[in-house]
Motif scaffolding. Sequence first.
Motif, PDB file in Angstrom:
ATOM      1  N   UNK A 138      -5.583   3.145  -0.423  1.00  0.00           N
ATOM      2  CA  UNK A 138      -4.834   2.520  -1.905  1.00  0.00           C
ATOM      3  C   UNK A 138      -5.373   3.603  -3.018  1.00  0.00           C
ATOM      4  N   UNK A 139      -4.822   3.776  -4.338  1.00  0.00           N
ATOM      5  CA  UNK A 139      -4.462   5.153  -4.913  1.00  0.00           C
ATOM      6  C   UNK A 139      -4.723   4.083  -6.722  1.00  0.00           C
TER       7      UNK A 139
ATOM      8  N   UNK B 164      -3.284   8.672  12.726  1.00  0.00           N
ATOM      9  CA  UNK B 164      -4.053   7.860  13.034  1.00  0.00           C
ATOM     10  C   UNK B 164      -2.475   6.625  13.172  1.00  0.00           C
ATOM     11  N   UNK B 165      -2.875   5.525  14.607  1.00  0.00           N
ATOM     12  CA  UNK B 165      -2.037   4.409  14.609  1.00  0.00           C
ATOM     13  C   UNK B 165      -1.768   4.314  13.318  1.00  0.00           C
ATOM     14  N   UNK B 166      -2.797   3.683  12.819  1.00  0.00           N
ATOM     15  CA  UNK B 166      -2.037   2.535  11.764  1.00  0.00           C
ATOM     16  C   UNK B 166      -3.173   2.888  10.190  1.00  0.00           C
ATOM     17  N   UNK B 167      -2.929   2.362   9.025  1.00  0.00           N
ATOM     18  CA  UNK B 167      -3.832   2.625   7.913  1.00  0.00           C
ATOM     19  C   UNK B 167      -3.451   1.433   6.690  1.00  0.00           C
TER      20      UNK B 167
ATOM     21  N   UNK C 217      -8.542   3.144   4.785  1.00  0.00           N
ATOM     22  CA  UNK C 217      -9.202   2.373   6.276  1.00  0.00           C
ATOM     23  C   UNK C 217      -8.348   2.862   7.384  1.00  0.00           C
ATOM     24  N   UNK C 218      -8.135   3.837   8.841  1.00  0.00           N
ATOM     25  CA  UNK C 218      -7.494   4.071   9.389  1.00  0.00           C
ATOM     26  C   UNK C 218      -7.929   3.569  11.294  1.00  0.00           C
TER      27      UNK C 218
ATOM     28  N   UNK D 288       0.440   1.593   6.620  1.00  0.00           N
ATOM     29  CA  UNK D 288       1.511   1.890   8.165  1.00  0.00           C
ATOM     30  C   UNK D 288       1.019   1.579   9.328  1.00  0.00           C
ATOM     31  N   UNK D 289       1.880   1.464  10.556  1.00  0.00           N
ATOM     32  CA  UNK D 289       2.088   1.320  11.893  1.00  0.00           C
ATOM     33  C   UNK D 289       2.839   1.969  12.837  1.00  0.00           C
ATOM     34  N   UNK D 290       2.151   2.596  13.984  1.00  0.00           N
ATOM     35  CA  UNK D 290       3.246   3.175  14.558  1.00  0.00           C
ATOM     36  C   UNK D 290       2.669   4.584  14.238  1.00  0.00           C
TER      37      UNK D 290
END
Length: 216
Positions: free
Chosen positions: A47-48, A41-44, A195-196, A62-64
Amino acid sequence: MKKIILIIIALSIILSVNLFSQAKPKKTQTTKTTTNKVYENKSGKLVYKMNFMGDQYYTLYWDDYGDKEAKIMKIDIEVFGEKSSSENVELKVGGYIYKYDKSKKEGTKSKAYSPLGTAQGVPSDISKMAQKEIEKMKLVDLGTKEVLGKPCKGYQMEPMGMKMETWSWKNLLLESKTWMSKQGEPIEMNAISLELDITIPEDIFKVPSDIKFTEY
């Protein structure tokens, strides 16, 4: 101080599953450049929650497709009535990893050789591994189970002599247990939200200008 060091060591062990393997991320050809596709997935935002000397929280952004990553660990502990809090940040931006404590004005900078928060080193198919590697890591296939609605693949292993159980989905570690000793209770890390393909604010990946980084 010793207890704080133990926390950092434990978190490093839990969050560095890709230490066991040198699996390389897939490459995806785009119209302009070639990007290391760490995530599907491109971004997301993931949370742990961890049960180590109280409840601790860790967030991965994360992104890209993982070209940019941010790992934020908030640690709040109380030892003998004395409370201690810290917020540690790791950024992977522009091919470098920046590590710093928000309360301090110093940090480190080093070349990025692996992703910050994936389960990329966990084998996707144990049957394709050499028998000596399986025996070395004491790998056991735990099958699949659902975590946050995602079908996760599970493995039990003993890297560095410590027993671990991991459950991952598409290069994302969603659940783990780590036994620091044979007699003690495991340190658990459980994904509590995922979340994606969302918009991640650019400020998340911004390297602070007021922190002096020592490059290694």
